[in-house]
Design an enzyme around this catalytic site. Sequence first.
Site, short mmCIF file in Angstrom:
data_model
loop_
_atom_site.label_atom_id
_atom_site.label_comp_id
_atom_site.label_asym_id
_atom_site.label_seq_id
_atom_site.Cartn_x
_atom_site.Cartn_y
_atom_site.Cartn_z
N GLY A 159 0.84 -1.19 0.00
CA GLY A 159 0.00 0.00 0.00
C GLY A 159 0.87 1.24 0.00
N GLN B 73 3.44 9.93 0.81
CA GLN B 73 4.69 9.17 0.98
C GLN B 73 5.65 9.36 -0.19
OE1 GLN B 73 2.61 5.28 2.11
NE2 GLN B 73 4.50 5.16 3.25
N CYS C 29 5.97 -0.23 7.35
CA CYS C 29 5.62 0.99 6.63
C CYS C 29 6.81 1.40 5.78
CB CYS C 29 5.27 2.10 7.62
SG CYS C 29 4.87 3.67 6.81
N LEU C 30 6.57 1.70 4.50
CA LEU C 30 7.68 2.08 3.61
C LEU C 30 8.36 3.37 4.06
CD1 LEU C 30 6.12 1.21 0.12
CD2 LEU C 30 7.75 -0.13 1.45
N HIS D 288 -4.20 1.71 7.44
CA HIS D 288 -2.84 2.24 7.55
C HIS D 288 -2.64 3.40 6.55
CE1 HIS D 288 1.67 1.63 8.08
NE2 HIS D 288 1.62 2.34 6.98
N GLU D 289 -3.09 3.19 5.30
CA GLU D 289 -2.94 4.23 4.27
C GLU D 289 -3.87 5.42 4.55
OE1 GLU D 289 -0.37 3.79 2.68
OE2 GLU D 289 -0.22 1.64 3.07
N HIS E 252 -2.20 7.64 6.88
CA HIS E 252 -1.19 8.47 6.19
C HIS E 252 -1.84 9.73 5.61
CE1 HIS E 252 2.59 6.40 6.36
NE2 HIS E 252 2.13 5.28 5.85
NI NI Z 1 2.94 3.39 5.78
#
Ligand code: NI
Length: 170
Positions: free
Chosen positions: A45, A50, A93-94, A135-136, A139
């Site tokens: 995701g 991000q 998380c990226l 989660h997204e 963000h």
């Molecule tokens: Ni993330």
Amino acid sequence: MVRKIVTYPAEILTKPTQEVDIVDKEVRNLIKDMFETMYDAEGVGLAANQIGVPLKVMVIDTSPKEDAPPLKVVLINPRIVEKEGKIKYKEGCLSFPGLQVEVERAKKVRVEALNEHGEPTELTLEGFPAIVFQHEMDHLEGITFIDRLKAWRRRIALEKYKKILKELEK
Ligand code: NI
């Protein structure tokens, strides 16, 4: 085009993003780059902020995780209209390379959004896809997964993350 992923503590990750007015060529281009960037980083995701774009756009593709129900979707201006149950999961998380934390989220969510064509869409997500979505969604609201932890757990996670960053700098 694969874009650079913004990592914590970048300010853009801590601010709510803006609604998309029109799903035009620029937004479609952004979506294409988001998928490419997410696949390149082996994520499931990605939220637009991000990659440095403060707009309410997210992409999800859970298919790399073989034991999860497959979901590939673009959601623009998403909104949670219903939540049900609770589920705990160790998330990554990226924007926090190398860090994993256990977060509690709703097990099932009903979501309203626009799709990549700018059309209203509604979907119900459960289990892993619901976790990724929430989660997204966080963000897009300027919330990262460590903000979902109790203060002392958050402190431990941040200390661990600082160590990881130091190792990466070497
Ligand atoms: Ni993330």
